[in-house]
Design a protein around this motif. Sequence first.
Motif, PDB file in Angstrom:
ATOM      1  N   LEU A 132       0.833  -1.342   0.093  1.00  8.97           N
ATOM      2  CA  LEU A 132       0.110  -0.228   0.067  1.00  8.97           C
ATOM      3  C   LEU A 132       0.739   1.297   0.167  1.00  8.97           C
ATOM      4  N   ILE A 133       0.735   2.000  -0.990  1.00  9.52           N
ATOM      5  CA  ILE A 133       1.741   3.373  -1.155  1.00  9.52           C
ATOM      6  C   ILE A 133       0.932   4.563  -1.338  1.00  9.52           C
ATOM      7  N   LYS A 134       1.310   5.721  -0.790  1.00  2.00           N
ATOM      8  CA  LYS A 134       0.564   6.851  -0.961  1.00  2.00           C
ATOM      9  C   LYS A 134       0.958   7.677  -2.197  1.00  2.00           C
ATOM     10  N   GLN A 135       0.052   7.874  -3.030  1.00  2.00           N
ATOM     11  CA  GLN A 135       0.423   8.857  -4.144  1.00  2.00           C
ATOM     12  C   GLN A 135       0.926  10.169  -3.842  1.00  2.00           C
ATOM     13  N   GLU A 136       1.637  10.754  -4.677  1.00  2.00           N
ATOM     14  CA  GLU A 136       2.099  12.233  -4.241  1.00  2.00           C
ATOM     15  C   GLU A 136       1.107  13.063  -4.695  1.00  2.00           C
ATOM     16  N   ASP A 137       0.327  13.760  -3.591  1.00  2.00           N
ATOM     17  CA  ASP A 137      -0.796  14.742  -3.921  1.00  2.00           C
ATOM     18  C   ASP A 137      -0.866  15.640  -2.576  1.00  2.00           C
ATOM     19  N   ALA A 138      -2.192  16.428  -2.754  1.00  2.00           N
ATOM     20  CA  ALA A 138      -2.305  17.577  -1.666  1.00  2.00           C
ATOM     21  C   ALA A 138      -2.458  16.545  -0.126  1.00  2.00           C
ATOM     22  N   ALA A 139      -2.901  15.333  -0.359  1.00  2.00           N
ATOM     23  CA  ALA A 139      -3.237  14.659   0.955  1.00  2.00           C
ATOM     24  C   ALA A 139      -1.869  13.875   1.483  1.00  2.00           C
ATOM     25  N   ALA A 140      -0.429  14.035   0.832  1.00  2.00           N
ATOM     26  CA  ALA A 140       0.561  13.383   1.053  1.00  2.00           C
ATOM     27  C   ALA A 140       1.254  14.242   2.312  1.00  2.00           C
ATOM     28  N   HIS A 141       2.119  13.566   2.941  1.00  2.00           N
ATOM     29  CA  HIS A 141       2.970  14.235   3.804  1.00  2.00           C
ATOM     30  C   HIS A 141       2.357  14.911   5.111  1.00  2.00           C
ATOM     31  N   GLN A 142       1.193  14.407   5.517  1.00  2.00           N
ATOM     32  CA  GLN A 142       0.360  15.198   6.537  1.00  2.00           C
ATOM     33  C   GLN A 142       1.047  14.100   7.503  1.00  2.00           C
ATOM     34  N   PRO A 143       0.680  14.640   8.988  1.00  2.00           N
ATOM     35  CA  PRO A 143       1.078  13.971  10.129  1.00  2.00           C
ATOM     36  C   PRO A 143       0.747  12.476   9.992  1.00  2.00           C
ATOM     37  N   ASP A 144       1.637  11.670  10.689  1.00  2.00           N
ATOM     38  CA  ASP A 144       1.282  10.123  10.524  1.00  2.00           C
ATOM     39  C   ASP A 144      -0.157   9.700  11.127  1.00  2.00           C
ATOM     40  N   PRO A 145      -1.036   9.396  10.297  1.00  2.00           N
ATOM     41  CA  PRO A 145      -2.296   9.046  10.756  1.00  2.00           C
ATOM     42  C   PRO A 145      -2.349   7.995  11.869  1.00  2.00           C
ATOM     43  N   VAL A 146      -1.418   6.862  11.630  1.00  2.00           N
ATOM     44  CA  VAL A 146      -1.751   5.854  12.800  1.00  2.00           C
ATOM     45  C   VAL A 146      -1.184   6.379  14.214  1.00  2.00           C
ATOM     46  N   ALA A 147      -0.373   7.252  14.231  1.00  2.00           N
ATOM     47  CA  ALA A 147      -0.076   7.886  15.449  1.00  2.00           C
ATOM     48  C   ALA A 147      -1.205   8.907  16.007  1.00  2.00           C
ATOM     49  N   ARG A 148      -1.757   9.791  14.893  1.00  2.00           N
ATOM     50  CA  ARG A 148      -2.905  10.672  15.143  1.00  2.00           C
ATOM     51  C   ARG A 148      -4.103  10.041  15.648  1.00  2.00           C
ATOM     52  N   TYR A 149      -4.388   8.993  14.874  1.00  2.00           N
ATOM     53  CA  TYR A 149      -6.022   8.488  15.359  1.00  2.00           C
ATOM     54  C   TYR A 149      -5.764   7.431  15.921  1.00  2.00           C
ATOM     55  N   THR A 150      -6.336   7.457  17.266  1.00  2.00           N
ATOM     56  CA  THR A 150      -6.000   6.352  18.098  1.00  2.00           C
ATOM     57  C   THR A 150      -7.439   5.565  18.684  1.00  2.00           C
ATOM     58  N   SER A 151      -8.486   6.289  18.323  1.00  2.00           N
ATOM     59  CA  SER A 151      -9.990   5.825  18.622  1.00  2.00           C
ATOM     60  C   SER A 151     -10.733   5.752  17.391  1.00  2.00           C
ATOM     61  N   SER A 152     -11.985   4.957  17.736  1.00  2.00           N
ATOM     62  CA  SER A 152     -12.885   4.391  16.747  1.00  2.00           C
ATOM     63  C   SER A 152     -13.391   6.060  15.872  1.00  2.00           C
ATOM     64  N   VAL A 153     -13.335   5.859  14.694  1.00  2.00           N
ATOM     65  CA  VAL A 153     -14.187   7.031  13.868  1.00  2.00           C
ATOM     66  C   VAL A 153     -15.692   7.086  14.167  1.00  2.00           C
ATOM     67  N   LEU A 154     -16.116   6.032  14.678  1.00  2.00           N
ATOM     68  CA  LEU A 154     -17.712   5.861  14.944  1.00  2.00           C
ATOM     69  C   LEU A 154     -17.957   6.135  16.401  1.00  2.00           C
ATOM     70  N   THR A 155     -17.316   5.789  17.335  1.00  2.00           N
ATOM     71  CA  THR A 155     -17.612   6.002  18.632  1.00  2.00           C
ATOM     72  C   THR A 155     -16.689   6.755  19.482  1.00  2.00           C
ATOM     73  N   ASN A 156     -15.437   7.087  19.259  1.00  2.00           N
ATOM     74  CA  ASN A 156     -14.314   7.661  19.596  1.00  2.00           C
ATOM     75  C   ASN A 156     -14.004   6.833  20.824  1.00  2.00           C
ATOM     76  N   ARG A 157     -14.003   5.426  20.672  1.00  2.00           N
ATOM     77  CA  ARG A 157     -13.675   4.754  21.849  1.00  2.00           C
ATOM     78  C   ARG A 157     -12.299   4.184  21.598  1.00  2.00           C
ATOM     79  N   ASP A 158     -11.385   3.825  22.409  1.00  2.00           N
ATOM     80  CA  ASP A 158     -10.125   3.225  21.992  1.00  2.00           C
ATOM     81  C   ASP A 158     -10.255   1.763  22.209  1.00  2.00           C
ATOM     82  N   HIS A 159      -9.447   0.671  21.922  1.00  2.00           N
ATOM     83  CA  HIS A 159      -9.451  -0.847  22.061  1.00  2.00           C
ATOM     84  C   HIS A 159     -10.013  -1.064  23.305  1.00  2.00           C
ATOM     85  N   ALA A 160      -9.468  -0.548  24.464  1.00  2.00           N
ATOM     86  CA  ALA A 160      -9.867  -1.048  25.861  1.00  2.00           C
ATOM     87  C   ALA A 160     -11.180  -0.895  26.335  1.00  2.00           C
TER      88      ALA A 160
END
Length: 808
Positions: free
Chosen positions: A155-183
Amino acid sequence: MESLATYRSKRNFGDTPEPAGVARPRGLGLHYSMQCHDATRLHYDLRLEWGGVLLSWAVTRGPSLDPADKRLAVRTEDHPLDYLRFEGTIPAGNYGAGVVMLWDIGTWQPVDDIDRGLAKGHLRLRIIGRRLTGEWHLVRIKGKPSDKGRENWLLIKQEDAAAHQPDPVARYTSSVLTNRDHAQIAADAEPRPFGPPRKAPAPAFEAPMLPTLVKDAPGADGWWHELKFDGYRGQIQIGAEGARFRTRSGLDWSDRFESLLPAFEELPAKTALIDGEVVAGADLGGFGALQRAIGEGGPFRFYAFDLLERDGCDLRDEPLSKRRKALEALLKDAPPMGLIELSTVIDGDGAEVLAPICEAGGEGIVSKRSDSPWRSGRTTAWLKTKCERRAEFVVLGWQPSDKRGREFSSLLLGTHEGGKWIYRGKVGTGFDMATQADLAARLERLKAPMVLDKRPADARGAVWVKPQLTVEIRYGEVTDDGQLRHAAYVGLREDKPAEEVVMDSEAPTTVSDGERVIVATIGVSHPERVLFPPKGPTKLELAQYYADIADRMLPMTANRPLSLVRLPDGLGGQAFFQKHLRKGWPKSLKPVPVETSSGVEDYMYVTDAAGLVGAVQMGTVEFHIWGSRRDNLDRPDRMVFDLDPDEGLDWEKVRTAAFEMRDVLAELGLPSWPMLTGGKGVHVVIPLRRTVGWDTVKLFSHTVASHCAERWPDRYLANMSKAKRSGRIFIDYLRNERGSTAIAPFSVRARPGATVAFPLSWQALEDAPGANAYDMKRALAEGNWDNVGVPAPASLPAAIKKMAQLWG
């Protein structure tokens, strides 16, 4: 489904909460999601809808927005469509045991042919999620013996306006649906709100700032340009209750755009009011696609172009350039190319900006003065230039079709002008079968008598309906008699009430300071001049008000000599009270010869909207009218009692005085109607038969005023002396003599707030909060002579006889 056999064989659905079905989720386009799966090893599961299932890859380290990173993505078994939004705990002992968090959700688009890409081993795709956006590549790599049949991709990101943003794995650590973490998911905790803590209510809806339509876009000096979108204008309110969507008329459409709102709740604002436009997401097309998306639950994209308020800070009086910077700061962390996008600002000459947009099939541009404050209503600080003619019309009926499979041959269209429905022609193209069936079902429920004054010649066999359905139409031109040519259906509009649909007039020239805008055939110069500082309205807005209110103002104002209150420089500047017609004034202001003590002099009168607007062009704010018409100046047809209270007198006492005056006149056989003056008092107006002269009317009105002052000396006086008025109301009868005038119904007053003299019924007067309760917007919305109940003209000689009997 055959491709789900592997998925089902690996799961015991009596023990795992994972879905076994294949029901497709709501929404147009192809669905996408990514789940963060805390199993034997934490990984991210990519799901792409295709062929009735979810193609699936396990991305071992999660996605990266750095195009230099190549993340291993192991192809796994296809999953059912129900899995798209799955979140929960897979119990131990089951395949994939662990906690599944819904990490992202949205839609995706193939850049190339999907089946060919899968076979070839290179799939190019665009993702439009809450967190991941932009273009991506899935590239299959050659297998090794150690892979044991696994299908490994990158899986590779194409060079575009959405590239080179902050690391999404580190930035988003909760559910997009409920805002809960794994625990919290494992503990089955309650969903958590997104964004900062919010306790304050959302800012109130603000009527939109609307651009003026022009033929030629302005130049570069002081202007910038934005794309004209093909969607629904709306405002996002953010506050304690989350995010809400309001249409341009203030309707709450949050339920229709529900899938879009969580993205706004994540913004770092405790309160905000954002202006923009919703379009169909996933590049699905224009307005028709947006309507389908609304019916299906998405997808949507919101283009934001203004910020009116943030965290209690009111930005309306700030220049657009400063509001734009505040909007950019609010949205700086929103994923580029995502659900919320900043409207692109384009500098340069308007004509040069417009040309390539039109060539590419765009809508047009909206040009905005960078120094303009926010002002509700139509303005020349914003201008729109269209690539093609498109506007809203109301369906007045349909003509049946004799062709199989066609519900109707054409729709009959109209607009609402001056309180009447005006026929604008027919549209018979632009419908597919599903659209025709939907419209036919809606119209069948609206059958009613024709609302037009006269049946159009081309409407043979028409079935008429209540004028409630608003549609958007593309057309080539408008004929001299106001009919559309080369009309084609675009879509159904539900964000604008039918009664507000008028013909979209187009100013013939570029508008800027010093140039003219055409209103009711009159060229209005200096349209942006603010007549009521600091917030308006402007000269153009005042002219447009009089054009729009003309149908209700003219029945009482036309063909009477006028006196005008002119404020060429606006409130605070020098005021002129003018009754004579001047040379060089617009011809729509007509001369009426009046015999005075100095000889015969030309006063002025109007007969149409152009006359009212022509007076505004010459600096007029207020219109005052005689009590007689020009065909018989010496026979008044109305009598007016102006209840003028002492400064600071309670409104309730003024209102009570109006009802007492009504009752006194009723005893004499003179029915009346009331009018709020837009200032402090109330006018009580009596329609008269034209049988007596001014001297009789003046003497009678003086007698009535004196009678009331004698009967209630602590409340009224018939003497205009300011010294004697303390705590009382002066019953001004002096407007009932030749040459005197009274403020015209629906006239704006030269007072702060641009209040309006508003006629209303006696019943409505009981609830009126004050004499200055109506501004231009409210007067336009609520003004209606049918609601006033103006009585038939009465006989003054009969009233005089009654007075002699009752009062001696």
